[in-house]
Design a protein around this motif. Structure first.
Motif, PDB file in Angstrom:
ATOM      1  N   ARG A 205       5.278   1.298  -9.163  1.00 56.59           N
ATOM      2  CA  ARG A 205       4.595   0.967  -7.494  1.00 56.59           C
ATOM      3  C   ARG A 205       3.310   2.207  -7.728  1.00 56.59           C
ATOM      4  O   ARG A 205       2.732   1.997  -6.498  1.00 56.59           O
TER       5      ARG A 205
ATOM      6  N   GLU B  74       5.289   3.406   0.653  1.00 54.11           N
ATOM      7  CA  GLU B  74       5.097   1.871   1.058  1.00 54.11           C
ATOM      8  C   GLU B  74       5.645   0.761   2.586  1.00 54.11           C
ATOM      9  O   GLU B  74       6.320   1.196   2.458  1.00 54.11           O
ATOM     10  N   ASP B  75       3.627   0.664   2.662  1.00 58.14           N
ATOM     11  CA  ASP B  75       4.633  -0.057   4.118  1.00 58.14           C
ATOM     12  C   ASP B  75       5.241   0.482   5.234  1.00 58.14           C
ATOM     13  O   ASP B  75       6.989  -0.238   5.275  1.00 58.14           O
TER      14      ASP B  75
ATOM     15  N   THR C  14       1.320  -1.539  -0.165  1.00 56.51           N
ATOM     16  CA  THR C  14       0.169   0.566   0.338  1.00 56.51           C
ATOM     17  C   THR C  14       0.705   0.964  -0.019  1.00 56.51           C
ATOM     18  O   THR C  14       1.571   0.988   1.489  1.00 56.51           O
ATOM     19  N   VAL C  15       0.455   2.075  -1.103  1.00 56.63           N
ATOM     20  CA  VAL C  15       1.416   3.659  -1.158  1.00 56.63           C
ATOM     21  C   VAL C  15       0.307   4.423  -0.428  1.00 56.63           C
ATOM     22  O   VAL C  15      -0.527   4.768  -0.501  1.00 56.63           O
ATOM     23  N   LEU C  16       0.725   5.259   0.873  1.00 55.27           N
ATOM     24  CA  LEU C  16       0.349   6.770   0.739  1.00 55.27           C
ATOM     25  C   LEU C  16       0.975   7.519   0.467  1.00 55.27           C
ATOM     26  O   LEU C  16       2.531   8.086   0.764  1.00 55.27           O
TER      27      LEU C  16
END
Length: 309
Positions: free
Chosen positions: A92, A57-58, A2-4
């Motif tokens: 990504r 990412e994570d 998951t990318v935030l």
């Protein structure tokens, strides 16, 4: 995976160090230090509405963005966003998410035209095109080996020209502000600016943590600075020219070449081993000076623009 996207935490040393690391990996020919990252975020003029964004990412920072309004332009609605993703973490979704987040923020701040620098290589250019950005001019990054390469001797100063350093203006740097304000008007660019705020210049430029006043060479005529070559250093072995320019009344005398050559010689004597600079590809005179000095192109970026609405 998951990318935030979130804002950079300037009071978190680990966060700032990670930001500088990603930027260095993406742009190794630009000086990035944690101090410079924080300075840009905290000391850019408030009207610029500047923000630094990161993509994680994570829990691992893999992308960065610096965004803001061109507050000192007479044309309202212009803004910038420069997005860089770690080269080992591309594809990504970090870049796209950073662009969308930045665009939403800038649109809410009244931006109607967005400018971005994009690496001149196929994947980055295609990414910009997919997001609606059109290519404009380009600029080279250049590198000079100060440790092993030959460096021409400085040309003799013309009669009446004295070489000093920025450190000599510590008590009153306003003459350097006036020199900077005039020369920056003639830099190739897409956006016109009105460079008139001395206090902002002091905060953003004179007190910049990378500025090396002792290695910044200033050519002086009758007590007035008329040309300079501004030196940035990273506290290690890397040196970069932030700006080289001459006021209009004294151009054609070789003062820019003189100032830059002098600064480079003193940088080498001080132990710096790599020198970097940047040039618009249309700036023939400065490209000729850098070629004479021995610089070689090590990268290219293309300016892109997207008009909103």
């Amino acid at each position: 995976m998951t990318v935030l996207v979130r804002e950079l935490r300037p009071d978190d040393p680990a966060d700032v160090a990670a930001f500088a690391h990603v930027r260095h990996a993406a742009l190794p020919f630009v000086l990035w230090t944690p101090e410079a990252v924080v300075h840009h975020l905290l000391h850019t003029h408030p009207d610029a509405r500047s923000r630094s964004l990161v993509a994680e990412e994570d829990g691992e920072m893999i992308g960065t963005a610096q965004v803001g309004l061109v507050h000192d332009s007479p044309e309202p609605g212009q803004a910038y966003l420069n997005v860089y993703v770690h080269p080992d973490r591309v594809r990504r979704g970090a870049g796209g998410l950073l662009v969308r987040t930045a665009e939403e923020y800038l649109t809410a701040e009244g931006a109607t035209k967005l400018f971005a620098w994009v690496l001149d290589e196929p994947a980055s250019l295609a990414f910009a095109g997919r997001h609606g950005y059109e290519r404009r001019r380009s600029a080279h990054f250049l590198r000079l080996d100060l440790a092993g390469g030959a460096l021409p001797s400085p040309p003799p100063p013309p009669p009446g020209v004295e070489l000093r350093t920025a450190a000599d203006f510590h008590a009153d740097p306003r003459p350097l502000f006036e020199l900077d304000a005039e020369t920056v008007q003639d830099e190739p660019g897409d956006v016109d600016t009105e460079f008139t705020d001395y206090e902002t210049w002091l905060a953003e430029t004179w007190r910049h943590p990378l500025l090396n006043r002792e290695l910044t060479t200033v050519a002086v005529v009758d007590g007035r600075p008329v040309a300079f070559s501004v030196a940035h250093t990273d506290g290690g072995t890397r040196y970069s020219t932030a700006m080289t320019g001459t006021v209009r009344a004294h151009r054609g005398r070789g003062l820019a070449k003189l100032a830059k050559t002098d600064s480079l010689h003193r940088a080498r004597a001080a132990g710096y081993t790599q020198a970097f600079t940047g040039n618009d590809t249309g700036n023939g005179p400065m490209l000729a000076v850098n070629k004479w000095l021995g610089y070689e192109v090590c990268g290219t970026e293309a300016r892109h623009v997207r008009e909103l609405g």
